[in-house]
Every structure is written in structure tokens, then in C-alpha cells.
Design a protein around this motif. Structure first.
Motif, PDB file in Angstrom:
ATOM      1  N   UNK A   1       0.807  -1.218   0.000  1.00 54.24           N
ATOM      2  CA  UNK A   1       0.000   0.000   0.000  1.00 54.24           C
ATOM      3  C   UNK A   1       0.842   1.271   0.000  1.00 54.24           C
ATOM      4  N   UNK A   2       2.027   1.220   0.557  1.00 54.07           N
ATOM      5  CA  UNK A   2       2.899   2.391   0.610  1.00 54.07           C
ATOM      6  C   UNK A   2       4.342   1.982   0.321  1.00 54.07           C
ATOM      7  N   UNK A   3       4.609   1.520  -0.909  1.00 54.18           N
ATOM      8  CA  UNK A   3       5.952   1.014  -1.226  1.00 54.18           C
ATOM      9  C   UNK A   3       7.039   2.075  -1.130  1.00 54.18           C
ATOM     10  N   UNK A   4       6.720   3.324  -1.455  1.00 52.27           N
ATOM     11  CA  UNK A   4       7.740   4.381  -1.384  1.00 52.27           C
ATOM     12  C   UNK A   4       8.313   4.490   0.025  1.00 52.27           C
ATOM     13  N   UNK A   5       7.445   4.513   0.996  1.00 53.95           N
ATOM     14  CA  UNK A   5       7.893   4.639   2.384  1.00 53.95           C
ATOM     15  C   UNK A   5       8.603   3.367   2.851  1.00 53.95           C
ATOM     16  N   UNK A   6       8.069   2.207   2.472  1.00 55.21           N
ATOM     17  CA  UNK A   6       8.657   0.934   2.907  1.00 55.21           C
ATOM     18  C   UNK A   6      10.094   0.806   2.413  1.00 55.21           C
ATOM     19  N   UNK A   7      10.324   1.009   1.107  1.00 55.61           N
ATOM     20  CA  UNK A   7      11.655   0.828   0.559  1.00 55.61           C
ATOM     21  C   UNK A   7      12.588   1.982   0.909  1.00 55.61           C
ATOM     22  N   UNK A   8      12.041   3.168   1.101  1.00 54.46           N
ATOM     23  CA  UNK A   8      12.871   4.306   1.516  1.00 54.46           C
ATOM     24  C   UNK A   8      13.506   4.053   2.877  1.00 54.46           C
ATOM     25  N   UNK A   9      12.767   3.380   3.766  1.00 52.03           N
ATOM     26  CA  UNK A   9      13.331   3.041   5.068  1.00 52.03           C
ATOM     27  C   UNK A   9      14.533   2.110   4.921  1.00 52.03           C
ATOM     28  N   UNK A  10      14.446   1.140   4.008  1.00 57.05           N
ATOM     29  CA  UNK A  10      15.559   0.215   3.792  1.00 57.05           C
ATOM     30  C   UNK A  10      16.726   0.898   3.087  1.00 57.05           C
ATOM     31  N   UNK A  11      16.414   1.853   2.214  1.00 58.24           N
ATOM     32  CA  UNK A  11      17.463   2.547   1.460  1.00 58.24           C
ATOM     33  C   UNK A  11      18.348   3.410   2.353  1.00 58.24           C
ATOM     34  N   UNK A  12      17.879   3.747   3.542  1.00 58.71           N
ATOM     35  CA  UNK A  12      18.670   4.580   4.456  1.00 58.71           C
ATOM     36  C   UNK A  12      19.943   3.889   4.912  1.00 58.71           C
ATOM     37  N   UNK A  13      19.982   2.567   4.808  1.00 58.88           N
ATOM     38  CA  UNK A  13      21.167   1.829   5.238  1.00 58.88           C
ATOM     39  C   UNK A  13      22.314   1.917   4.241  1.00 58.88           C
TER      40      UNK A  13
END
Length: 832
Positions: free
Chosen positions: A39-51
């Protein structure tokens, strides 16, 4: 899609100790994160991209795509506008930012026990930078393609990371492939340089890799594509100080048959080194080129959608497909799947037994583990060399906690029983995994009970070269496991099951497995042929990515992969194209036509059974059979060597491309006396679906393995089963199943003869060139007989049906082996 609550009965769970430290510790947590990822892929993957480190940030939406060919060209973009370098994130970030420089990146275990090496993250970074400078000195630049043809050594990882550090695109070719296959892949990807080794041993067998590489380069020259540079690693002929600067390899050294290894107390064979052909105009020595190379190399910053690598997988047309993966999405997805599917913890030692020449080695030996700062075992040898306890010895030696292997290896080791396993403690193991093909329940239970001591969850992962990473998989602490099921989708993945008309099926159902939207790691194209990419994966069902696999969803929402629905075979967990093998066979001067099908194999899952029609005047012989097997090995590689070759006087054609399609190989008749007393109808099971049956008259029924075989020399007529009729899938070894595994029968009244196939062909016009879809459906079913765990169907045709004398055998394959089945696959054999 994903149920609100998991089942409580007939499932297996991870241990409570595992759940205490797990990244995802419950099914409810999985469900919550999965919903967010959809439902909110931008937020989900953005959290992982912070690493990860990004030289520039992306702008706009995280994910943009089109999966519908009717609305324009197919495309997928992830983090468009961002720039980074994957080698920097795998090595520099771990060494400098995370202070993991002294942590072991790889324990290398050679073919011979006692051959070992330990490489830390700092050492790996230094080696990669030096070799990246070597590549630049050879003229390799951003966007160039580099072919790598190497054994399982640390230098293979160095070579691939050196390529991506400078923005070059690596194309790794499995070292078991032939010179012809290497040539084909070099030319298709237009590689400017080849990296190889002198040779390696697989068990007792010497593979002279440089000889094969030179043969491939000569083939390239003959076809007008000369590769001007080749770098060779001296793997078997180790460097000494006096020849380190030499541009040519040392001469073959004489070795005694045995030498004593004082450190381990083993007596180890000291093998002779192969003679290495050398062309000074083309060849350079890896070790010599490293002399004077700087151990500092600035990374090339690349755009998010720049190519990362090309990896070839078999295609149903016979020509391998160059699957293209790009930078940011692949990095994020392999890192996330590795961390969550294996529940990676900082003190883990992880071992994936795959070869880096396959996608499993790319994603889950190199990129996924290194992105997480993991310690991995890199193994050059075989699971049975020098003895069948080798794998468990390595597990204890390095205290392996996460172990990932193929069902083929599990079935191989099952043959030797539990004693070789129990020689070692294996108490370090926490999570087990399987890859390459669905695991059959018997092997699953052996793996769980014997190897894992009933305490290690098994992550049975489904994915493909094209998907880049796991798409259907359990999570070890969160997902209740069903033996043989890939369970539920990974984050961001939306599966669906379609029928032949492209309609989505809800609830318990079976059909084509497709995906409704992309995830970051999915392939972007077929290199040099985007039209083939669109046709192969998106044209059949616009709006969906078509996997080429069949799938069943049960009443609990679990997904079960039922096997390929195209002309591909899964041999030892690796896809092979029937067309590619057929093409190799017909290049022999004695072969006029060829057809290849799969035969169940107790270890490999499937093996190759080939039918050949010989040219006039040619007699079939053992020597010809040996020549044909050699031909396939030379054209494709040892993995494609046929197990069986049979002479067939004539072969019919398929609808699509006129290649022959033939009877399933296990077609040797059994005496009728073996079909009766021990095969009561109550012993049938029902677990997959038959779409099409072929009926023959004057029925003399013969049962073979787990297949329905109808033998006659009379006419064939086609019928379709009623949609509500459940299929009958049989035990592969022809033994009756116990009563506890029974299910109800599909009564004859549930069969329908009123559903004609797509078009009709009058009986008098049936011939060897008439495809199955044009067979007449004019008969009526008079008798149906179902017997034992081997299904026997006897059918009597309408009296008006005319005989067709050229038909010898008709087989309907409805097999179930290793958790897979082939739905509605018809094999035909014509002629005497």
C-alpha cells in the motif's frame, strides 16, 4: 492474498529462541509489514534505502513501471535520479563506516580438504581495488561488458566487484558450460575482455578451463568477433616469487601421488597441474598484472538504472536469454531478502552451496551477504568428495549457522542415510534453506529431522534468475511451514493465479503464476532484445509478469509451485531449454530430428530423455549414442548431458515452431498382470489438475511410474475434463500410499465430453502433423478405471471413430515429483 491468520494444524514452527532475536518474529508482524510494502511502497523501501550510501538522492516516486503491453513499452524504474556504487556499499561502507574491516568476509574451502583461505573485508577491498586498476589498465571503462569464466575461488568475487567498481558490466558464465556456450554468451553481450583460470578440480575430475576458454575465443574469431584480451588466474599452478612477474604461466610441475598435510593430519592427493595453452598476443597473467597495481581505486558513481550485470538463462526458443539487472533496485532487494529470509544476525556464519555462475551465487553469495556485512563460506568442491560427510564436516569446521542448498543435494545425501550426518554435531545450525526447485516432502522431512534435528526452520524459497531474489518464501520465525510449499510472498511482491483465459482465480485454485506489479530486484530487460523481453514475460497476459511456472493455492492461502508450463526442464535446480538440447543433437550429421523431454530422477528431480530420428541408412548403436552425448556436452555443458537417448523413426511437430513433441520417456510397457491385484482404486491421491486428456481406442492400458499411458495403434481423440474434476497425481516410485494420505476420487460422472478443443479435425484427416489442439472431440467416455498410486485410465471410444494406424503411443503426463507437476503436457510418439 495473505490470510489474516496462519493455520495452526499440520504446520511446523521456528523455535522460541529464534523468535526472541528475529527481525520479524511473528506472522502478525509479517502481515503488517507486507501490507505496508504493497500500500505504501515508497515509504517501505525508503526506510531500507537509508542503510546505504547514495551519492545523489532520487527524485519523484520510488517505483515507476508499465506491465501492460497494450499501453506501451514495458519498463521498470526504481529510485530514478539516484546515483551510487554497489561495490562502495558492499566494501567501503562496511570497512570505513561500519568498522567491519577485520571481520571475515569469506572462508574459502577448496576442493581438497585442507585447502583453505580466510579473507577479511579490508583484504577483499584491497584486492578489488587492485584488480579494478588492472581492468582500467586493460582499457575497460564504464558500460563495457566483461566475461568471467572461473571456478569457485575468491578471485571470482574480486573480479565481479572490480567490474562494478569501475562501472563495467560483468557477464559470468558457469565454469561447467562448454566452449560453445561461452562463445555464444561472449558474442551476444559483446564482451571486450575475458577473465578465466588455468583450471580446477571437481572431486577427482580435472577441468582444463583455459583450454575451453581458448576454444571459445577461437570460435569467436571464426565468427568475426575477436576478443583481444584474456586474463588468466593461476589457480592450480600457484605463483612463486621468482615467476611472479612472468607474463606466461609456469610449466607443468611434477608432483608425488600423495603428500602429508601436517596441519590437518590428512593425507591429500597432490594433483598434477594441466598444461596451459598460451597466446602472448591475447593472454595476460592475473598475478603479473597485479604487480605494481595500486590498492586504491575511486568508485565510478553510476545512475540507479545503469546496468549491473548480464546473466544468461535458458530460453524456450533454444537461444539463451541475457537477463539484465540494474544497480539500485537489485542491491536493495538482495540485501533485504538476505537479511530477512535468513534472519541474518551479526555473529552468523552463512553458507550457500551454489555456484556463483548461477543467479543464486550472484544474489546470495556475493551481493546479498556482503551488503549485510556477513561472513560466508565459499566452497569449491562437491558434497560427496572425498566422502559423503564433507558438507557436515564444513558446517562444524566453520560453525555454520545458516545453510542454503538445493533439493538435488539433499536427495543425493539422503541415499546414504543419517549416519554420515550424525558423525558431526551441527549444533551451530539455526536456519536451513532450499533453492532451485520445489523440495519434495520426503526430502523436506529428512532435511528437517536429520540435518536440522527438528529445531531448524526451513525456508523453501521460490525465485528465478529474472526475479533477482526471493519472491515466495517463508520467514524463519514468522511463517508456519508446510513441507513443499513456498508459503507466502516477500515484501512488495503481489502474486496472482490465472486461468488459461487470463482471469484471476480466487481462493483455493491452480493455474499460471503471475505477478501484478514489480519489486525493486526484478529484471529490466533481455540484453539487446527488449522485444523478446516483452513477448516472453508480458504478452501472454497483459498487465502481469508471467513466471512460466504453474502454481496452486491451498485453502490456507499457501502457494505451491507445480512446475514449468513451457518447454523448460529443471535439472538439478537449473533450467535447461528442450530446444537448446534438441538443436545440439540435430547438429550431428546422423540426426535428422530430435525431441527432448524430462524424466523423473530420484536425485536431479528431472533428467533428459532424448528421442532422435536418424538419417536414412544410419543405424543406431552404442558408439553413436556416446557421440551424441559428447555432442551435447560440447555444445552446452556437462549439466545438459542426456541420461537416455532413444531412436525414434518419426516425430510429429508442435503447433508453435514445428519442433518435435514426443511421448514421455518412461514408456516401456509393463505386463498387464502388474496392474491389478495390488492397485485398488482407493489408493489414489488427488492434488493437481489435468487440463487435457487424450483417449485412444482398442484400449490396452499400461502403467508406468507416475504417468497415465494409453497404448494403442488406433486413433486418438481429445476430451477436456470438467473444471470441478480434481487431478490424480501419483507417487513417483509406484508404491501404494498409506490410507492416511488418501483423498476422495473424482467419479466418472464429473468428466465431461461436451467441451471440444479449440477446433476440430475430422478423424480421417488425423496425421502425424496434426497438433493436439485440432484433434476431434467427438467420442464419448464409456469406461473409466482408476487404479492404485499409479493412475490407470481406460477409455472406450465412440464406434464411429476411425483408426489411425500411424499412432503408436499416446501419453498424458500428470506427474508429481518433488512437489512439482506438469499440467496438461501431452507427449506423442508416432511411427513403428
Amino acid at each position: 492474498m495473505v490470510p489474516d491468520k496462519p493455520p495452526k494444524e499440520n504446520v511446523f514452527h521456528g523455535s522460541e529462541d529464534l523468535k526472541e532475536t528475529a527481525h520479524i518474529s511473528s506472522f502478525q508482524k509479517y502481515k503488517e509489514l507486507y501490507t505496508k510494502s504493497i500500500e505504501n511502497p515508497d515509504e517501505f523501501w525508503a526506510d531500507l534505502a537509508k542503510d546505504f550510501f547514495w551519492k545523489t538522492k532520487h527524485s519523484g516516486r520510488f517505483l515507476e513501471y508499465n506491465f501492460d503491453v497494450t499501453k506501451g513499452g514495458i519498463f521498470i524504474k526504481v529510485m530514478d535520479g539516484a546515483s551510487t556504487n554497489i561495490c562502495y556499499n558492499l566494501l567501503d561502507r562496511n570497512v570505513h563506516d561500519r568498522k567491519l574491516g577485520e571481520k571475515v568476509a569469506f572462508y574459502w574451502e577448496g576442493n581438497e580438504p585442507g585447502d583453505q583461505l580466510k579473507v577479511t573485508y579490508s583484504q577483499l577491498l584491497q584486492r578489488v581495488c587492485r584488480f579494478a586498476n588492472v581492468l582500467k589498465s586493460q582499457g575497460v571503462k564504464k558500460g563495457d561488458r566483461v566475461s568471467i569464466y572461473m571456478p569457485m575461488v575468491v578471485e571470482l568475487v574480486v573480479a565481479m566487484l572490480a567490474c562494478v567498481r569501475i562501472g563495467a558490466v560483468h557477464s559470468i558464465v558457469f565454469a561447467g558450460f562448454s566452449a560453445e556456450s561461452l562463445c555464444e554468451r561472449i558474442m551476444d553481450s559483446q564482451c571486450s575482455l575475458l577473465i578465466t583460470a588455468d583450471g580446477f578440480y571437481r572431486g577427482d575430475k580435472l577441468i582444463n578451463l583455459k583450454l575451453l576458454a581458448d576454444e571459445a575465443l577461437q570460435k569467436c574469431r571464426d565468427k568475426g568477433f575477436p576478443v583481444k584480451k584474456c586474463i588468466m588466474l593461476k589457480h592450480l599452478s600457484k605463483e612463486t616469487e621468482e615467476n611472479l612477474g612472468s607474463q606466461s604461466p609456469p610449466t607443468k610441475r611434477l608432483c608425488p601421488d600423495l603428500q602429508q598435510e601436517k596441519q590437518t593430519g590428512r593425507v591429500k592427493k597432490a594433483r598434477p597441474v594441466p598444461q596451459v595453452p598460451w597466446n602472448p598476443d591475447v593472454d595476460s597473467c592475473w598475478h603479473a598484472l597485479l604487480c605494481g597495481a595500486s590498492d586504491e581505486c575511486e568508485p565510478e558513481w553510476c545512475d540507479s538504472e545503469d546496468p549491473l550485470f548480464i546473466l544468461y538463462t535458458s530460453g524456450s526458443t533454444g537461444k539463451p536469454k541475457g537477463v539484465l539487472h540494474t544497480l539500485s533496485g537489485y542491491m536493495l532487494y538482495t540485501a533485504a531478502t538476505f537479511k530477512l529470509v535468513f534472519d541474518h544476525q551479526p555473529d552468523d556464519v552463512y553458507w550457500c552451496t551454489a555456484d556463483i555462475g548461477w543467479i543464486t551465487g550472484h544474489s546470495y553469495i556475493t551481493y546479498g551477504p556482503l551488503a549485510n556485512g556477513a561472513t560466508s563460506v565459499l566452497f569449491e568442491g562437491l558434497p560427496t568428495y572425498p566422502d559423503v560427510s564433507r558438507m557436515w564436516e564444513i558446517v562444524d569446521k566453520y560453525h555454520v549457522s545458516k545453510f542454503y542448498t538445493a533439493p538435488t543435494a539433499i536427495r543425493l545425501l539422503m541415499k546414504y542415510g543419517s549416519e554420515p550426518v550424525h558423525k558431526y554435531k551441527r549444533d551451530s545450525l539455526k536456519v536451513l534453506g532450499t533453492v532451485g526447485e520445489p523440495i519434495n516432502p520426503e526430502a523436506w522431512h529428512w532435511y528437517y529431522n536429520v540435518v536440522g534435528d527438528k529445531r531448524c526452520p526451513i525456508v523453501d524459497t521460490f525465485w528465478q534468475t529474472e526475479t533477482g531474489g526471493h519472491v515466495l518464501t517463508p520467514l524463519p520465525a514468522a511463517t508456519p511451514m508446510k513441507p513443499g510449499s513456498a508459503t507466502f510472498p516477500f515484501f512488495g511482491v503481489v502474486p496472482a493465479i490465472l486461468n488459461e483465459s487470463g482471469e484471476e482465480l480466487e481462493g483455493p485454485s491452480e493455474g499460471y503464476l503471475v505477478f501484478k506489479q514489480p519489486w525493486p530486484g526484478v529484471m529490466r530487460s533481455i540484453y539487446g532484445n527488449h522485444q523478446r523481453f516483452e513477448t516472453t514475460y508480458f504478452k501472454k497476459f497483459p498487465g502481469y509478469y508471467v513466471t512460466g511456472d504453474g502454481c496452486r493455492r491451498d485453502e490456507d492461502g499457501y502457494y505451491w509451485i507445480t512446475g514449468r508450463i513451457d518447454d523448460m526442464l529443471n535439472v538439478s535446480g537449473h533450467l535447461l531449454s528442450t530446444a537448446e538440447v534438441e538443436s545440439a543433437l540435430v547438429e550431428h550429421e546422423a540426426v535428422a530430428e530430435a525431441a527432448v523431454v524430462g524424466r523423473p530422477h530420484p536425485v536431479k528431480g528431472e533428467s533428459l530423455y532424448c528421442f532422435v530420428t536418424l538419417t536414412d541408412g544410419t543405424a543406431y548403436s552404442c558408439s553413436l549414442e556416446a557421440e551424441l552425448k559428447k555432442q551435447v556436452r560440447e555444445k552446452i555443458g556437462a549439466i545438459a548431458t542426456p541420461d537416455y537417448i532413444q531412436s525414434a523413426p518419426g516425430l510429429p511437430k508442435t503447433r508453435s515452431d514445428c519442433r518435435p513433441h514426443v511421448l514421455h520417456p518412461d514408456c516401456r510397457p509393463r505386463p498387464p498382470s502388474r496392474l491389478s491385484s495390488s492397485c485398488p482404486p482407493s489408493r489414489l491421491s488427488a492434488s493437481s489438475s489435468i487440463q487435457t486428456v487424450v483417449l485412444v481406442s482398442s484400449v490396452q492400458t499400461v502403467v508406468l511410474m507416475s504417468f497415465v499411458v494409453l497404448m494403442s495403434s488406433i486413433q486418438t481423440v481429445g476430451l477436456v475434463l470438467h473444471p470441478d474434476c480434481r487431478p490424480h497425481v501419483l507417487h513417483p516410485d509406484c508404491r501404494p500410499r498409506p490410507p492416511s494420505r488418501l483423498s476422495s476420487l473424482c467419479p466418472p460422472s464429473r468428466l465431461s465430453s461436451s467441451c471440444p478443443l479449440s477446433s476440430s479435425c475430422p478423424p480421417s484427416r488425423l496425421s502425424s502433423s496434426c497438433p493436439p489442439s485440432r484433434l476431434s472431440a467427438s467420442s464419448s467416455i464409456q469406461t473409466v478405471v482408476l487404479m492404485s498410486s499409479i493412475q490407470t485410465v481406460g477409455l472406450v471410444l465412440h464406434p464411429d471413430c476411425r483408426p489411425h494406424s500411424s499412432v503408436q503411443t499416446v501419453v498424458l503426463v500428470s506427474s508429481s515429483y518433488g512437489g512439482t507437476s506438469d499440467r496438461g503436457r501431452l507427449w506423442w510418439r508416432f511411427g513403428a
